[in-house]
Design a protein around this motif. Structure first.
Motif, short mmCIF file in Angstrom:
data_model
loop_
_atom_site.label_atom_id
_atom_site.label_comp_id
_atom_site.label_asym_id
_atom_site.label_seq_id
_atom_site.Cartn_x
_atom_site.Cartn_y
_atom_site.Cartn_z
N ARG A 124 48.75 33.85 43.09
CA ARG A 124 49.14 33.55 44.46
C ARG A 124 50.53 34.11 44.79
NH1 ARG A 124 47.02 28.87 46.82
NH2 ARG A 124 48.67 29.20 48.37
N GLY A 125 51.23 34.68 43.81
CA GLY A 125 52.56 35.21 44.04
C GLY A 125 53.62 34.13 44.16
N LEU A 126 53.34 32.95 43.61
CA LEU A 126 54.29 31.83 43.67
C LEU A 126 55.19 31.83 42.45
CD1 LEU A 126 51.77 29.08 44.85
CD2 LEU A 126 53.50 30.24 46.26
N PRO A 127 56.37 31.19 42.54
CA PRO A 127 57.26 31.13 41.37
C PRO A 127 56.61 30.35 40.23
CG PRO A 127 58.42 30.51 43.39
CD PRO A 127 56.96 30.58 43.73
N ARG A 128 56.91 30.76 39.01
CA ARG A 128 56.42 30.05 37.84
C ARG A 128 57.04 28.66 37.80
NH1 ARG A 128 57.79 29.57 32.17
NH2 ARG A 128 55.99 29.83 30.80
N PRO A 129 56.24 27.63 37.59
CA PRO A 129 56.81 26.28 37.53
C PRO A 129 57.74 26.11 36.34
CG PRO A 129 54.41 26.21 37.75
CD PRO A 129 54.78 27.62 37.42
N LEU A 130 58.60 25.11 36.45
CA LEU A 130 59.41 24.70 35.32
C LEU A 130 58.48 24.02 34.31
CD1 LEU A 130 62.53 24.39 34.51
CD2 LEU A 130 62.26 22.02 35.28
N LEU A 131 58.51 24.48 33.06
CA LEU A 131 57.62 23.93 32.04
C LEU A 131 58.42 23.05 31.09
CD1 LEU A 131 55.38 27.01 31.12
CD2 LEU A 131 54.98 25.21 32.79
N VAL A 132 57.99 21.79 30.99
CA VAL A 132 58.72 20.80 30.21
C VAL A 132 57.78 20.22 29.16
CG1 VAL A 132 60.11 18.71 30.27
CG2 VAL A 132 60.09 20.26 32.25
N ALA A 133 58.17 20.27 27.91
CA ALA A 133 57.36 19.76 26.80
C ALA A 133 58.00 18.52 26.21
CB ALA A 133 57.21 20.82 25.72
N GLU A 134 57.18 17.52 25.92
CA GLU A 134 57.63 16.35 25.15
C GLU A 134 56.94 16.41 23.80
OE1 GLU A 134 56.63 11.67 24.95
OE2 GLU A 134 57.35 12.34 26.92
N VAL A 135 57.73 16.55 22.73
CA VAL A 135 57.17 16.67 21.39
C VAL A 135 56.79 15.30 20.86
CG1 VAL A 135 57.63 17.40 19.01
CG2 VAL A 135 58.52 18.75 20.93
N ASP A 136 55.56 15.18 20.37
CA ASP A 136 55.11 13.94 19.73
C ASP A 136 54.75 14.27 18.29
OD1 ASP A 136 53.65 11.69 18.81
OD2 ASP A 136 53.10 11.17 20.86
N PRO A 137 55.49 13.74 17.32
CA PRO A 137 55.22 14.08 15.91
C PRO A 137 53.87 13.58 15.42
CG PRO A 137 56.83 12.31 16.07
CD PRO A 137 56.63 12.82 17.47
N GLY A 138 53.22 12.67 16.14
CA GLY A 138 51.91 12.20 15.72
C GLY A 138 50.77 13.05 16.21
N LEU A 139 51.05 13.99 17.11
CA LEU A 139 49.99 14.81 17.67
C LEU A 139 49.58 15.89 16.66
CD1 LEU A 139 48.51 14.97 20.44
CD2 LEU A 139 50.10 16.79 21.05
N PRO A 140 48.30 16.01 16.35
CA PRO A 140 47.87 17.01 15.35
C PRO A 140 48.23 18.43 15.76
CG PRO A 140 46.12 15.41 15.77
CD PRO A 140 47.17 15.17 16.81
N TRP A 141 48.66 19.21 14.80
CA TRP A 141 48.97 20.62 15.03
C TRP A 141 47.67 21.42 15.01
CZ3 TRP A 141 52.40 24.18 16.52
CH2 TRP A 141 52.13 25.51 16.20
N LEU A 142 47.42 22.17 16.07
CA LEU A 142 46.30 23.11 16.11
C LEU A 142 46.86 24.48 16.47
CD1 LEU A 142 43.44 21.11 17.88
CD2 LEU A 142 43.70 21.61 15.45
N ASP A 143 46.46 25.47 15.69
CA ASP A 143 47.01 26.82 15.84
C ASP A 143 46.11 27.64 16.77
OD1 ASP A 143 48.54 29.14 15.41
OD2 ASP A 143 48.83 28.66 13.30
N GLY A 144 46.11 28.93 16.58
CA GLY A 144 45.26 29.81 17.37
C GLY A 144 45.70 29.85 18.82
N SER A 145 44.75 29.80 19.72
CA SER A 145 45.05 29.94 21.14
C SER A 145 45.76 28.72 21.72
CB SER A 145 43.76 30.21 21.93
OG SER A 145 42.78 29.25 21.64
N ALA A 146 45.86 27.63 20.93
CA ALA A 146 46.61 26.45 21.39
C ALA A 146 48.10 26.59 21.16
CB ALA A 146 46.11 25.20 20.68
N ALA A 147 48.52 27.49 20.28
CA ALA A 147 49.92 27.62 19.89
C ALA A 147 50.65 28.61 20.78
CB ALA A 147 50.01 28.05 18.43
N VAL A 148 51.91 28.30 21.07
CA VAL A 148 52.76 29.17 21.88
C VAL A 148 54.14 29.24 21.22
CG1 VAL A 148 51.58 28.67 24.06
CG2 VAL A 148 53.52 27.25 23.36
N ASP A 149 54.87 30.29 21.52
CA ASP A 149 56.26 30.35 21.10
C ASP A 149 57.06 29.29 21.85
OD1 ASP A 149 55.80 32.45 19.35
OD2 ASP A 149 56.20 33.98 20.88
N ALA A 150 58.13 28.84 21.25
CA ALA A 150 58.92 27.77 21.86
C ALA A 150 59.41 28.16 23.24
CB ALA A 150 60.09 27.41 20.95
#
Length: 650
Positions: free
Chosen positions: A188-214
């Motif tokens: 749509r040509g709109l600005p990229r939203p501000l992306l905010v992550a909350e890390v939860d150490p109990g959440l299982p780590w899944l790699d592949g297409s679920a993983a992103v650089d910090a």
């Protein structure tokens, strides 16, 4: 607009208030925030944000989300309150962060400058909440990203997992909408939203297409411990009705095919049936024989030699069981030519090696389940975990917009199993809302899978539902007509109740009505036939087959009783979050609820409780804090509990 100028390292924070400060600094004016559904919703961050903004009319807040999960209230009265209090405390923990905006919605108490818009609600939770009902958005799951772009999101918040020993982050439980929403916003040509992550150490780590650089995120907040438990869905008992539906449904699954399932007791029963079909085929066929299934001797219903590929918007407890027993194991790769050779039976030794090395056997857009399910994901061996690929909902719930040729090859012999509340005799489904327009849950991905079943050459859409519902009186869930439908009659395919299968794809209205009446409860069949006859849709002399007269709860209970007693059909086929004592109480309280569903039942039950012998199950009585009842109300509850335990003892 969002001032998203992050180009490298995200801002790392430990305080939730500091994260809120940064969001308010970086975003001017109205906050238009998107948050994932279910487990991926960052409860603590959203609570901190709501606490700050609710008293700031100058900063309007619009929250766009779905499935805002809340534990049951633990402070209720009566027997239910006595049961839930200790269970909720143990299962969810005292520190579980209940969502403040959900509490406000339930009381119609959101401030005027705050709106919450959901496209899927926790089932039945908001029927009486006018603010929630007014701001409900009726959307197919695959259309949500487009709608989020229309709302011009300027913030996306999400719970994530951090890579063990690394720096990357994983969207883990919710790859469903974040990627799709960003693509739609960019288009749509709109600005990229501000992306905010909350890390939860109990959440299982899944790699592949679920993983992103910090640096995918602009702000990463990692609050200090202690950390609340992940929201765990309590696994519910499976009764005769659910088992009958699940086993009938299992006969439609083709070895080497593709499986999608929903959530709840019907899905649990289906997964138990598929697991039994694979691990104890003789026991599986005993259940089919008891149900009078015409497929009982079908040689195609043997153990799974090739296995199934799972492709489902939601990965849940049932998929865990099917992976564990070896039903879900057919792997796919994103290579059109290799998948074409697979479909044609022309795989080379190198192809087999690549499938084994790089293939994935389960694709999903989000996951949700019990604490045991999350532990299973965390503890999976790396090579097994690599077989689970988390994808955007656009890649799971539809064929169009991606690589349609590839997805058609991967999703061969697909069976899409979902549930509905009611179905009309002419083949329409009622799944998300009541006749007066009030929303029970939402459309979600149901329409997507129904439409995909018609688009794939060998696929079937299967909608499962209970033949009746209880209340002040018992009513049929096969109805002649209803004021609201979710799936139109022209997309009718397969319906299943505890009394059998109605295959009505492409059927005439006359044949459709006959099939639907044939899976209705016998008490309501003649009413359906009469309505259809008066409408000119059935001939005056129409009669259902004699076997349809057996469609009664009594017949079903008698047929399955031996299989319930010998353990073939356990109360909790996928495991339980209740103790053994609590399992007995769940059974007793369910009986009591059914027995007192109407006024006559209440009077009859109260009379029986007056003369019932004292409860012999001392553990259950003590668990309910009724071993020394004080006061008239407690003594009455004690008598009712004693009756219920007596009537449901195994």
């Amino acid at each position: 607009m969002a001032a998203n100028d992050s180009t490298s390292t995200p801002l790392e924070l430990t305080g939730l208030d500091a994260a809120v400060d940064r969001i308010l600094e970086r975003v001017d004016g109205s906050l238009r925030i998107g948050a994932p559904l279910g487990l991926g919703k960052p409860h603590r961050l959203l609570n901190a944000l709501y606490a700050r903004v609710k008293d700031m009319p100058s900063r309007p807040l619009r929250l766009y989300t779905a499935l805002s999960l809340e534990p049951p209230a633990a402070g209720g009265k009566g027997l239910e309150g006595r049961f839930l209090g200790p269970f909720v405390k143990r299962h969810f923990g005292d520190d579980f962060p209940r969502l403040a905006y959900v509490h406000a919605l339930g009381r119609n108490a959101l401030p005027a400058h705050v709106e919450v818009e959901e496209f899927y609600m926790q089932s039945g939770a908001m029927l009486g909440a006018s603010q929630a009902q007014r701001r409900y958005a009726s959307l197919n799951y695959t259309h949500v990203a487009r709608a989020l772009a229309d709302r011009a999101l300027n913030v996306i918040v999400q719970k994530v997992a951090r890579e063990p020993g690394g720096t990357r982050l994983s969207l883990s439980c919710n790859t469903d909408l974040t990627f799709d929403a960003l693509a739609a916003i960019q288009a749509r040509g709109l600005p990229r939203p501000l992306l905010v992550a909350e890390v939860d150490p109990g959440l299982p780590w899944l790699d592949g297409s679920a993983a992103v650089d910090a640096d995918f995120f602009d702000i990463v907040v990692e609050p200090p411990g202690p950390h609340p438990k992940l929201f765990g869905l309590p696994r519910q008992p499976v009764g005769d009705v659910e088992y009958a539906i699940g086993f009938h449904a299992s006969t439609l699954v083709v070895d080497g095919g593709t499986l999608q399932i929903g959530i709840g007791a019907l899905a649990d029963a289906l997964c138990h049936a598929l697991a039994l079909r694979h691990t104890d085929n003789a026991g599986y066929r005993r259940v089919l024989r008891a149900l009078g299934s015409t497929s009982v001797d079908d040689p195609a219903l043997g153990p799974f030699e090739r296995g199934l590929y799972g492709c489902s918007e939601m990965i849940n407890e049932g998929f865990r069981r099917l992976v564990e027993v070896g039903v879900i194991r057919r792997k796919v790769v994103d290579d059109v030519e290799l998948m074409r050779r697979d479909a044609d039976g022309r795989l080379s030794a190198d192809d087999h090696a690549r499938l084994e090395r790089d293939g994935e056997y389960l694709h999903g857009a989000f996951y949700l389940g019990s604490p045991e399910f999350y532990r299973w994901l965390r503890e999976l061996p790396d090579d097994t975990r690599r077989g689970i690929g988390m994808r955007p909902v656009s890649a799971v719930n539809q064929l169009y917009g991606g690589n349609e040729t590839l997805e058609r090859l991967q999703r061969r012999d697909a069976r899409f199993f979902n549930s509905c509340m009611m179905a009309t005799a002419l083949g329409a489904a009622v799944s998300d809302a009541l006749e007066d327009g009030r929303v029970v849950s939402g459309v979600g991905g149901q329409y997507n899978f129904v439409a995909m079943a018609h688009a794939l050459p060998d696929a079937r859409s299967v909608l499962m539902f209970r033949a009746t519902r209880s209340g002040a009186r018992t009513s049929s869930n096969v109805v002649w007509n209803y004021g609201h439908t979710t799936i139109p009659r022209h997309l009718r395919d397969v319906y299943i109740t505890e009394y059998g299968i109605a295959d009505i794809r492409g059927a005439t209205d006359e044949d459709c009505i006959a099939a639907m009446a044939g899976i209705a409860d016998a008490r309501f069949q003649q009413s359906l036939v009469g309505s259809a006859t008066r409408a000119g849709k059935l001939s005056p002399g129409f009669a259902l087959p004699a076997r349809a007269r057996d469609n009664t709860p009594g017949w079903l209970c008698a047929q399955l009783a031996p299989l319930r007693h010998d353990g073939t059909l356990p109360d909790f086929p996928l495991g339980s979050d209740f103790t053994e004592v609590e399992q007995r109480l769940v059974r007793a309280l369910a009986w009591l609820k059914s027995a007192t569903a109407n006024r006559t039942g209440k009077l009859r039950t109260l009379l029986a409780a007056t003369f019932a012998p004292p409860a012999r199950d001392a553990e259950a009585v003590e668990r309910m804090a009724l071993d020394r009842p004080r006061g008239l109300a407690a003594r009455l509850e004690s008598r009712l509990l004693a009756l219920a335990l007596h009537r449901t003892q195994v």
